[in-house]
Design an enzyme around this catalytic site. Structure first.
Site, PDB file in Angstrom:
ATOM      1  N   TYR A   1       0.844  -1.199   0.000  1.00  0.00           N
ATOM      2  CA  TYR A   1       0.000   0.000   0.000  1.00  0.00           C
ATOM      3  C   TYR A   1       0.871   1.238   0.000  1.00  0.00           C
ATOM      4  O   TYR A   1       1.514   1.546   1.014  1.00  0.00           O
ATOM      5  CB  TYR A   1      -0.866  -0.033   1.241  1.00  0.00           C
TER       6      TYR A   1
ATOM      7  N   ILE B   1      -2.497  -2.470  11.478  1.00  0.00           N
ATOM      8  CA  ILE B   1      -3.707  -1.661  11.633  1.00  0.00           C
ATOM      9  C   ILE B   1      -4.981  -2.403  11.239  1.00  0.00           C
ATOM     10  O   ILE B   1      -6.080  -1.932  11.519  1.00  0.00           O
ATOM     11  CB  ILE B   1      -3.603  -0.336  10.843  1.00  0.00           C
TER      12      ILE B   1
ATOM     13  N   LYS C   1      -9.088   1.386  10.928  1.00  0.00           N
ATOM     14  CA  LYS C   1      -9.641   0.231  10.226  1.00  0.00           C
ATOM     15  C   LYS C   1     -10.412  -0.692  11.168  1.00  0.00           C
ATOM     16  O   LYS C   1     -11.529  -1.118  10.857  1.00  0.00           O
ATOM     17  CB  LYS C   1      -8.524  -0.552   9.530  1.00  0.00           C
TER      18      LYS C   1
END
Length: 485
Positions: free
Chosen positions: A154, A244, A280
């Site tokens: 990411y 996360i 998240k």
């Protein structure tokens, strides 16, 4: 001598203000811009772009809202909690409220099944995971030094590169992973990436990875985790684990934190660091709660000083300290959130299976790693971008191409499914079915050229009947059809 506007900026502003390293000019953000310019709404704009490029967890926000209603004292902006207004609104040092750090440490342990205990005094705050990630880079590396990152990650040209590189000057070097083994990290790939950096006279300061993975939605098994810890310990480099998504696991096997692994593998704990947030796991990205948890005393000390540039507001800390300390709520929330994510993932992937679209099997995250290699005109990254432009401008779905995650193979796309209601997801699946139907027609035309005219005449009604969409399809003239006829 006349100066262009660009030259004036370069003369008057800093290098960081004038460089293009933020990554805003990339497919990842271009999809967001397409959505912003034409956002889907079931009534006001039913043919608009559906946002499937945003990894938000909106499935359980009602549980948090209900808790807030029942616990007005948690907010200093209610008549029941306003008596704390002065204490909370006054200056707070950058250590954070003790009750907040205690609650976060306890929550992190519970998310990891109670197999790891976290020390509140090692919790350092940052402005979201973005701030915490950049903070650890500033602590561990100097400009030009590098971290190894397994692909896909990411996200190329975008957030991970932006978060870790833009202001720090740190390099990210890919560890290439492939679909042949479901993008698992291998020891050979690790060694190859490290050796290539060494040959290029690049100093490797560590390995950074997301577990659970974004964009794959997979978790690392214990054997792989132990291999990674052993590797960084032998090389005497750091390991930064972005955890996360740890509470988004919705199917077995269970998530294994690096904090659990280092209890079983002998290593230098000074090399181990964890990034965490509530964006998240609890669906609270707007609260900007980022956490750096380091086993290194010097990093904690330095990080705490640097965190003054991106603290979590004391009002947010106060509210979350109360909520995360409510053990009954936390237990119910984690169980229900996992159930809803599992159900949403199942509905979405079953929709893909109906039209024979493959995807990587996963058990965590807010997204699906969708395999559209069979739909590309050519098996190249340019072919991937051609298909992506069809998805954005014709299908009207903002999904993220694999190339924006440094994927080693073209044709993979990350599709987010937890940031919308069920009705919107069903419309998205209808659009995907429409795309596949048109693709099948194109293939049939190629196989039977003599039937091209008849197929073309019956094209629209056939697809509308199968997908349940109205004649106002978001794809009136597909470039896929034009490209192949």
């Amino acid at each position: 001598m006349a100066f262009s506007s660009k030259n004036k900026h370069q003369v008057l502003l800093s290098k960081i203000a004038t460089n293009d390293q933020h990554g805003e000019n990339s497919p990842y953000f271009d999809g967001w811009k397409a959505y912003d310019n034409d956002p889907f709404h079931p009534i006001r704009n039913p043919n608009g772009v559906i946002q499937m490029g945003l990894a938000e967890n909106q499935l359980s926000l009602d549980l948090i809202a209900e808790w807030a209603k029942k616990n007005p004292r948690a907010s200093i902006c209610t008549s029941e909690g306003v008596n704390k207004f002065k204490d909370i609104s006054n200056f707070q040092d950058y250590h954070g409220l003790p009750e907040f750090r205690n609650a976060v440490a306890k929550f992190m342990g519970r998310v990891r099944g109670g197999r790891v205990t976290f020390d509140p005094d090692r919790i350092v705050m940052g402005g979201g995971a973005t701030g915490a990630s950049e903070l650890i880079m500033f602590c561990l590396a100097d400009p030009g030094e590098a971290f190894l990152v397994p692909t896909p990650y990411y996200a190329a040209y975008g957030p991970f590169d932006r978060d870790l590189r833009w202001r720090t000057g740190v390099q990210l070097l890919p560890i290439n992973c492939y679909s042949s083994n479901n993008f698992q990290i291998t020891k050979d790939a690790l060694e190859e990436a490290y050796e290539n950096a060494t040959k290029s006279n690049i100093k490797v300061k560590g390995l950074i990875l997301a577990n659970p993975s974004n964009p794959l939605g997979t978790i690392l098994d214990k054997y792989t985790m132990k291999t990674l810890v052993t590797f960084i310990n032998c090389k005497n480099i750091h390991l930064v684990c972005d955890e996360i998504y740890s509470a988004t696991v919705f199917n077995s096997p269970n998530f294994i934190s690096v904090g659990e692994i280092i209890q079983e593998v002998q290593c230098n704990h000074d090399l181990i660091h964890i990034i965490y947030s509530l964006s998240k796991d609890m669906g609270l990205p707007g609260f900007r709660v980022g956490i750096l948890y380091s086993y290194n005393d010097a990093v904690v000390t330095c990080g705490r000083k640097m965190s003054s540039f991106g603290l979590v507001s004391s009002q947010t800390q106060h509210m979350l300290a109360s909520m995360l300390s409510d053990e009954e709520f936390v237990g119910n929330f984690l169980a229900e959130s996992s159930r809803r994510l599992r159900q949403r993932h199942q509905v979405f992937t079953e929709g893909l299976e109906e039209v024979r679209i493959n995807y990587l099997k996963s058990n965590a995250g807010l997204f699906c790693w969708m395999d559209l290699r069979s739909m590309m005109k050519e098996a190249t990254f340019e072919g991937e971008m051609m298909l992506w432009r069809v998805l954005i401008h014709e299908v009207k779905l903002n999904v993220s191409p694999g190339s924006s995650f440094h994927c080693s193979e073209p044709g993979w796309f990350r599709v987010c499914f937890a940031n919308m209601d069920e009705e919107t997801m069903e419309i998205a699946l209808r659009r995907i079915r429409t795309l596949v139907s048109k693709q099948n027609v194109v293939k049939e035309m190629e196989l039977s050229p003599s039937k091209n005219m008849n197929l073309h005449l019956s094209f629209s009604s056939r697809i509308y009947d199968e997908s349940g969409m109205s004649p106002r399809s978001p794809m009136p003239h597909s470039p896929l059809l034009r490209a192949r006829t």
